[in-house]
Design a protein around this motif. Structure first.
Motif, mmCIF file in Angstrom:
data_model
loop_
_atom_site.group_PDB
_atom_site.id
_atom_site.type_symbol
_atom_site.label_atom_id
_atom_site.label_comp_id
_atom_site.label_asym_id
_atom_site.label_seq_id
_atom_site.Cartn_x
_atom_site.Cartn_y
_atom_site.Cartn_z
ATOM 1 N N ALA A 189 0.625 -0.936 0.102
ATOM 2 C CA ALA A 189 0.017 -0.036 -0.521
ATOM 3 C C ALA A 189 0.990 1.614 -0.010
ATOM 4 C CB ALA A 189 -0.572 0.202 1.255
ATOM 5 N N PHE A 190 1.537 1.297 0.742
ATOM 6 C CA PHE A 190 2.562 2.153 0.931
ATOM 7 C C PHE A 190 3.880 2.698 -0.448
ATOM 8 C CE2 PHE A 190 6.481 4.143 1.287
ATOM 9 C CZ PHE A 190 6.534 5.367 2.142
ATOM 10 N N LYS A 191 3.713 1.460 -1.084
ATOM 11 C CA LYS A 191 4.841 1.783 -2.959
ATOM 12 C C LYS A 191 3.829 2.056 -3.923
ATOM 13 C CE LYS A 191 8.907 -1.039 -1.943
ATOM 14 N NZ LYS A 191 9.146 -2.752 -2.510
ATOM 15 N N LEU A 192 1.912 1.162 -3.809
ATOM 16 C CA LEU A 192 1.381 1.832 -4.127
ATOM 17 C C LEU A 192 0.912 3.521 -4.345
ATOM 18 C CD1 LEU A 192 -0.278 1.159 -6.567
ATOM 19 C CD2 LEU A 192 -2.668 0.853 -4.859
ATOM 20 N N SER A 193 0.693 3.937 -3.044
ATOM 21 C CA SER A 193 0.848 5.349 -2.623
ATOM 22 C C SER A 193 1.954 6.324 -3.202
ATOM 23 C CB SER A 193 0.788 5.089 -1.153
ATOM 24 O OG SER A 193 1.075 5.871 -0.209
ATOM 25 N N GLN A 194 2.879 5.773 -3.187
ATOM 26 C CA GLN A 194 3.459 7.080 -3.747
ATOM 27 C C GLN A 194 3.706 6.736 -5.037
ATOM 28 O OE1 GLN A 194 7.445 4.884 -2.405
ATOM 29 N NE2 GLN A 194 7.712 6.112 -1.242
ATOM 30 N N LYS A 195 3.249 5.856 -5.915
ATOM 31 C CA LYS A 195 2.695 5.961 -7.198
ATOM 32 C C LYS A 195 1.909 6.871 -7.345
ATOM 33 C CE LYS A 195 5.920 2.357 -8.219
ATOM 34 N NZ LYS A 195 5.643 0.334 -8.709
ATOM 35 N N VAL A 196 0.409 6.585 -6.906
ATOM 36 C CA VAL A 196 -0.043 7.082 -7.267
ATOM 37 C C VAL A 196 -0.707 8.265 -6.426
ATOM 38 C CG1 VAL A 196 -2.969 7.297 -6.960
ATOM 39 C CG2 VAL A 196 -1.373 4.889 -6.861
ATOM 40 N N ALA A 197 -0.965 8.845 -4.932
ATOM 41 C CA ALA A 197 -0.809 10.089 -4.847
ATOM 42 C C ALA A 197 0.436 11.264 -4.954
ATOM 43 C CB ALA A 197 -0.853 9.988 -3.189
ATOM 44 N N THR A 198 0.336 11.716 -5.636
ATOM 45 C CA THR A 198 1.722 12.595 -6.509
ATOM 46 C C THR A 198 1.176 14.306 -5.899
ATOM 47 O OG1 THR A 198 1.078 12.933 -8.532
ATOM 48 C CG2 THR A 198 2.833 11.293 -8.120
ATOM 49 N N ASP A 199 0.092 14.509 -6.182
ATOM 50 C CA ASP A 199 -0.694 15.714 -5.346
ATOM 51 C C ASP A 199 -0.652 15.918 -4.315
ATOM 52 O OD1 ASP A 199 -2.349 14.922 -6.268
ATOM 53 O OD2 ASP A 199 -3.203 16.181 -7.135
ATOM 54 N N THR A 200 -1.016 16.871 -3.997
ATOM 55 C CA THR A 200 -1.372 17.262 -2.128
ATOM 56 C C THR A 200 -3.134 17.025 -2.073
ATOM 57 O OG1 THR A 200 0.073 19.367 -1.872
ATOM 58 C CG2 THR A 200 -1.312 18.893 0.002
ATOM 59 N N ILE A 201 -3.773 17.001 -2.991
ATOM 60 C CA ILE A 201 -5.180 17.001 -2.868
ATOM 61 C C ILE A 201 -4.507 15.083 -2.305
ATOM 62 C CG2 ILE A 201 -5.701 17.028 -4.734
ATOM 63 C CD1 ILE A 201 -7.829 18.167 -2.251
ATOM 64 N N THR A 202 -4.078 14.544 -3.730
ATOM 65 C CA THR A 202 -4.525 13.433 -3.427
ATOM 66 C C THR A 202 -3.846 12.193 -1.989
ATOM 67 O OG1 THR A 202 -4.461 12.950 -5.927
ATOM 68 C CG2 THR A 202 -3.880 11.034 -4.892
ATOM 69 N N VAL A 203 -3.029 12.732 -1.817
ATOM 70 C CA VAL A 203 -1.974 12.810 -0.662
ATOM 71 C C VAL A 203 -3.751 12.560 0.996
ATOM 72 C CG1 VAL A 203 -0.463 12.880 1.038
ATOM 73 C CG2 VAL A 203 0.094 12.755 -1.501
ATOM 74 N N MET A 204 -3.704 14.474 0.513
ATOM 75 C CA MET A 204 -4.974 14.245 1.935
ATOM 76 C C MET A 204 -6.097 13.113 1.603
ATOM 77 S SD MET A 204 -4.376 18.287 2.345
ATOM 78 C CE MET A 204 -5.293 18.824 0.997
ATOM 79 N N ILE A 205 -7.082 13.233 0.556
ATOM 80 C CA ILE A 205 -7.929 12.274 0.570
ATOM 81 C C ILE A 205 -7.492 11.201 0.918
ATOM 82 C CG2 ILE A 205 -9.647 11.234 -1.104
ATOM 83 C CD1 ILE A 205 -8.745 13.735 -2.618
#
Length: 130
Positions: A44-60
């Motif tokens: 999940a962490f590695k996938l989030s590094q590839k998918v969540a590249t901007d601030t709003i996606t990380v916050m969501i």
């Protein structure tokens, strides 16, 4: 396919074990559960590094993870998907309007010259003395 055969044979083998599992089997399954949780967390962490590249996606993603861990009602996951999509949609509209305002700023209205509301820069006026 090979892992399916291995897992099916293990499941059939476990079905032949007596009803109270021996302590070794219980400790082995507890260890496997811990390893599985760790592997899922790393994935999940590695996938989030590839998918969540901007601030709003990380916050969501962080907010949805917190809410889904705290509540286990059946309506939570669909609600989080709708809320995340709506937040992203509104964020994109806000960002695009902000970008458009930088490209096409509103003209300043001059009280003395109401006709000077052109987006084009003014040409310098020449002064004639005499």
């Amino acid at each position: 396919l090979p892992m399916m055969i291995v897992m099916t044979s293990l499941a059939i083998g476990v079905s032949y074990i007596s009803t109270p599992f021996p302590a070794v089997v219980v400790h082995l399954t507890n260890g496997l559960v811990s390893v599985a949780v760790g592997l899922v967390a790393v994935a999940a962490f590695k996938l989030s590094q590839k998918v969540a590249t901007d601030t709003i996606t990380v916050m969501i993603c962080a907010g949805a993870a917190c809410v889904s861990v705290a509540y286990s009602a059946p309506w939570v996951d669909p609600s989080l998907m709708v809320a995340g999509g709506l937040l992203t949609f509104l964020w994109d509209i806000w960002k695009s309007r902000k970008a458009m305002a930088k490209v096409h700023p509103h003209p300043s209205q001059d009280d003395n010259d109401p006709g000077s509301s052109s987006c084009l820069p003014e040409e310098p006026r020449e002064s004639h003395d005499g």
